[in-house]
Every structure is written in C-alpha cells, then in structure tokens.
Design a protein around this motif. Sequence first.
Motif: not given
Length: 162
Positions: A46-55
């Motif tokens: 539940x802790x620490x989720x990064x939303x990452x672009x295709x780049x």
Amino acid sequence: MTLNPSEIPEFQLQRNALGRLVYTGADGVAHEGITPVRAFPLSAPDEGVSLVATTGQELAWLPRLSQVPQAQRALLEEELAGREFMPVVQRLRSVSTFSTPSTWTVDTDRGPATLVLKVEEDIRRLPQRGRLLITSAHGIVFLVPDLNALDRHSKRLLERFL
C-alpha cells in the motif's frame, strides 16, 4: 517533485479507447500509457506507488494507495494486478532432480503449474520469516508465503534446495 508524505497529488486517471491508462496531472497535460509501479510490492504494497510515463519519467508519487480516491484506486489496482502476476505455491508435487536445472510440478492458487529452476540462487528468502520467491527459467516469480505452512512432502522437497 517534493511531497509531504500525507499529500496525494491532484490528478485524473482514466482508460482510453485502447484500454491504456491516461494520467492527467494538475497542469492539465495528459500522458497516455502510464505504468503504476509499487516501491515495495511484497513488504508494503500500500505504500509508495510511482506513476511512470512511457519515457520512464516519474509523473507522480503516491505515498499511500489507500489515500487515492476509490475510482482512481480501482484503475491502479487493476493495472498493478496485471503487472504483478505472482502465483502462490500451495504444494510441491514433484521435482525432477535435486540438482539444477530441475523441473518442478507445483500446485498454486491459480492451478497446477510446471516450472524450471535454473540455479539454486533463483530461490530467494525474504526478510519475513519463512517467505520465499522462486523465479522460473521463464521469469515468472512464484511466492511461498510461509514455508512452515506447507505440507511435509513439500517442505522436504524445497529444503533440499535451500
């Protein structure tokens, strides 16, 4: 982007016509095909989720998934479930040989499976007592949540490799 650990950045999340996630930040810029990535998928999911672009650029950091609004959290959890496919080993039926490589037949929470263990180092102990990760030759990671909870036959087979 520095955030107070209790802050969740403002953003919108939806699926496009192709089913890919589209992230729109507070700046109004939309990014298609983003990937959510957990920082600690096993020890603190539940802790620490990064939303990452295709780049590969991090667009947002979510300190706690539970603080994200329900509609967005459901989309993220659905995407994470597909990304983090990890069958749970419930029983070892057989092992072809006690040297590597060896072929294992196991029962998992997703049904019976066969995996090839290339080297003994593909079995990793996790910090939580009795938890193991087994990586097959095909790159699929199997979880043993508690070695002590396995039946006697399974423990004997597995202990030969530990």
